[in-house]
Design an enzyme around this catalytic site. Structure first.
Site, PDB file in Angstrom:
ATOM      1  CG  HIS A   1      -2.239   4.124  -1.338  1.00 11.51           C
ATOM      2  ND1 HIS A   1      -3.470   4.087  -1.933  1.00 11.51           N
ATOM      3  CD2 HIS A   1      -2.239   3.141  -0.415  1.00 11.51           C
ATOM      4  CE1 HIS A   1      -4.200   3.125  -1.379  1.00 11.51           C
ATOM      5  NE2 HIS A   1      -3.470   2.521  -0.455  1.00 11.51           N
TER       6      HIS A   1
ATOM      7  CG  ASN B   1      -8.544  -1.657  -3.055  1.00 10.21           C
ATOM      8  OD1 ASN B   1      -7.523  -1.927  -2.437  1.00 10.21           O
ATOM      9  ND2 ASN B   1      -9.278  -0.598  -2.767  1.00 10.21           N
ATOM     10  CG  HIS B   2      -6.609   2.422  -4.349  1.00  4.51           C
ATOM     11  ND1 HIS B   2      -6.981   3.745  -4.337  1.00  4.51           N
ATOM     12  CD2 HIS B   2      -7.084   1.906  -3.197  1.00  4.51           C
ATOM     13  CE1 HIS B   2      -7.632   4.009  -3.222  1.00  4.51           C
ATOM     14  NE2 HIS B   2      -7.702   2.911  -2.509  1.00  4.51           N
TER      15      HIS B   2
ATOM     16  CG  HIS C   1      -4.073   2.017   4.544  1.00  4.31           C
ATOM     17  ND1 HIS C   1      -4.051   3.266   3.970  1.00  4.31           N
ATOM     18  CD2 HIS C   1      -4.161   1.140   3.510  1.00  4.31           C
ATOM     19  CE1 HIS C   1      -4.137   3.147   2.655  1.00  4.31           C
ATOM     20  NE2 HIS C   1      -4.211   1.865   2.363  1.00  4.31           N
TER      21      HIS C   1
ATOM     22  CG  ASP D   1      -1.960  -1.145   1.129  1.00  6.89           C
ATOM     23  OD1 ASP D   1      -3.051  -0.937   0.583  1.00  6.89           O
ATOM     24  OD2 ASP D   1      -1.633  -2.248   1.597  1.00  6.89           O
TER      25      ASP D   1
END
Length: 583
Positions: A19, A125-126, A244, A17
């Site tokens: 991001h 999923n992003h 997270h 994650d």
């Protein structure tokens, strides 16, 4: 554990994650995700790891910006390419392991590439695959030879997870991976025994089995998560992405007898308690069937402090009936925020890599008759000291009465949750339905449903962010010129003229003028055009990250089950329709 660093020991850097690109347009926080990825890759090179394992959501948006992709490629090339030899071999069928690329072999075995640290990643999923071709941003990195994308299941009926079999010296490692799948669907597939993890036929007890997954770990409904008990008991370690909160120390599942590590995110994407936990990555060492996980704190992560204040607990200082109680509440909040800032400053001493301005969140429970004060005015006091001055204070009320749910399994969650999309419904239909359902007093006056439908379609399908605003501005300017030319002054005459002008409608050429103005604004800003041919699937679940535009509905300390930057949901559409009503 440095004594384990020999020819039989795998050294693996673990992160999830990241991001990349989160809030990249923010003046203060825009480089946070890039700085941390740089630190992670530099750490991998410094520790001379055998490979990097990423647990999904490398990118925050499904369609990363040009800047985001450029920064990512630059850093991967800087740290992962070189002459350092690779000391492990892959024994499995790579055509099965890397089935999303036309180059189905690990990048370090490509004769045209010079890879020193291979990176293996599942999708989250992003940054999940979309469109008819089922491609995602990771596939771009895979085609360029920078990342090995694995764990992509093409079937929605049956999943077979085939491991990447590696060997270093005498140590054998089976790397399993499963990219993000909607939790309800995957839950159902596990229940129906439609998920199979394949194992080597020979010497099964000699393999260390490492599984990487990107799903809800904590329960958010009857089937909106994946219980650890669903996973096979022959697994030794599970690297759990998507959540997270950093819980990187391995915890033992006493039923299945494997360990689970949850590295958490490397950037805070919501102002919630789970994100306030100190961020780490892991250095995993595997020798034979034994492992050791060393947690490495990240120094470039922006500090985040969060506190809760319940005003009812301060009755010795004030009550709702106290004179100037709002001022006293504001003073209390000011003192709490100042305390957090002082704590942040103490922690930052000597850490030159830590960003100067921290994230601060004060959640104020004003139940019991208290009133909220002006948060905008309050935030002005900390503009130069915090990274999130606009949302320092979050007012909330405790629910006075909670519905008694005795049987959680039989709760009708369909009544509690609004669906995010209606299959086959066009955006023009949504606009028409919306205004047909509104009261007569708030019906459109200057704009027509057809004109608004076209503008919103441009906004949704082609990501023209200024389409709606430019149509409204253009029509307002045109109407104002019309009224001035007619010399209308009284309110009654103005209403009559506006209705008469509206009857003419937003003709196609007028709508096109507004759309062209929006495109011109985008080009002036330097925003890249969006590929209109990319298929836009509708999200099955809501995205729960805190996003500055439009205003967020909610946040949680993990990556949401949304689709990042893929298209616009009905939530944003409702937001813009409400703005149109205001006009």
């Amino acid at each position: 554990m440095s004594k384990l660093d020999d020819e039989d020991t795998f050294k693996i850097l673990i992160a999830t994650d990241i991001h990349l690109g989160y809030l990249e347009k923010d003046a203060i926080r825009g480089n946070d995700s890039y700085n941390t990825l740089d630190e992670i890759l530099k750490c991998a090179k410094t520790n001379q790891v055998d490979f990097i394992l990423l647990g999904g959501d490398l990118f925050h948006d499904n369609k990363p910006s040009r800047r985001c992709l450029h920064n990512c490629i630059t850093m991967l090339r800087r740290y992962c390419m070189g002459d350092t030899p690779i000391h492990f071999n892959i024994l499995s069928d790579q055509n099965v392991n890397f089935n999303t690329t036309e180059f189905p072999w690990v990048n370090y075995q490509d004769e045209n590439l010079n890879i020193s640290i291979p990176a293996f990643s599942i999708h989250g999923n992003h940054d999940d695959p979309t469109g008819a071709e089922g491609l995602c941003a990771l596939d771009l990195l895979s085609a360029s030879g920078l990342v090995n994308h694995f764990g992509h299941s093409h079937s929605v009926e049956k999943i077979e997870i085939s491991p990447i079999l590696m060997q270093k010296g005498k140590t054998k490692l089976a790397l399993f991976g499963l990219g993000s799948i909607p939790d309800e669907r995957l839950y159902r597939m596990f229940v129906n025994n439609q998920v199979t993890m394949l194992r080597p036929k020979e010497d099964q007890d000699e393999w260390f089995n490492l599984f990487t997954i990107h799903q809800n770990r904590s329960k958010h409904g009857p089937t909106n998560y994946i219980p650890e008990q669903f996973l096979d008991d022959f697994i030794d370690l599970v690297v759990w992405g998507h959540e997270h909160e950093c819980l990187i120390a391995p915890t033992r599942n006493e039923q299945q007898l494997f360990y689970v590590t949850q590295p958490g995110s490397s950037v805070a994407t919501s102002l919630s308690p789970g994100e306030a936990t100190k961020k780490h990555i892991g250095l995993l060492r595997v020798k034979g069937r034994k492992m050791n996980l060393e947690k490495i704190p990240l120094k470039t992560v922006r500090q985040f402090f969060i506190q809760d204040v319940v005003l009812a607990d301060y009755q010795d200082q004030f009550t709702p009936d106290t004179p100037q109680v709002t001022k006293k509440v504001e003073d209390l909040c000011y003192a709490k925020v100042t305390e957090m800032l002082e704590e942040a400053e103490r922690e930052r001493l000597g850490c030159l890599l830590t960003p100067e301005k921290p994230l601060i969140r004060l959640r104020v429970d004003y139940s019991g008759g208290f009133e909220a004060f002006n948060t905008s005015r309050f935030s002005q006091k900390f503009v130069e000291r915090v990274a999130n001055p606009k949302d320092i204070i979050h007012f909330l009320r405790r629910r006075e009465q909670k519905e008694d749910i005795k049987d959680e399994v039989n709760v009708d969650y369909g009544k509690l949750l609004k669906t995010t999309a209606v299959e086959g419904l066009r955006v023009e239909d949504l606009v028409k339905q919306y205004f047909e359902a509104t009261e007569q007093t708030v019906q459109l006056s200057l704009l027509t449903e057809k004109g608004m439908g076209k503008a919103i379609q441009e906004f949704v399908d082609k990501d023209e962010k200024d389409a709606i605003e430019e149509l409204i501005t253009y029509q307002l300017e045109k109407t104002q010129r019309h009224l001035q030319a007619r010399g209308v002054t009284t309110e009654q005459d103005i209403d009559a003229e506006v209705r008469a002008a509206a009857c003419m409608g937003n003709r196609a050429e007028e709508v096109n003028v507004a759309i062209n103005r929006a495109k011109a604004l985008r080009l002036e800003r330097g925003d890249e055009p969006v590929d209109a041919d990319l298929s836009r699937e509708l999200a099955l679940d809501s995205d729960e990250d805190s996003v500055p535009f439009p205003p967020p509905a909610r946040g949680r300390g993990r990556g949401g089950r949304g689709r990042g930057g893929r298209g616009r949901g009905r939530g944003e559409l409702s937001y813009y329709l409400s703005q149109i009503k205001a006009h």
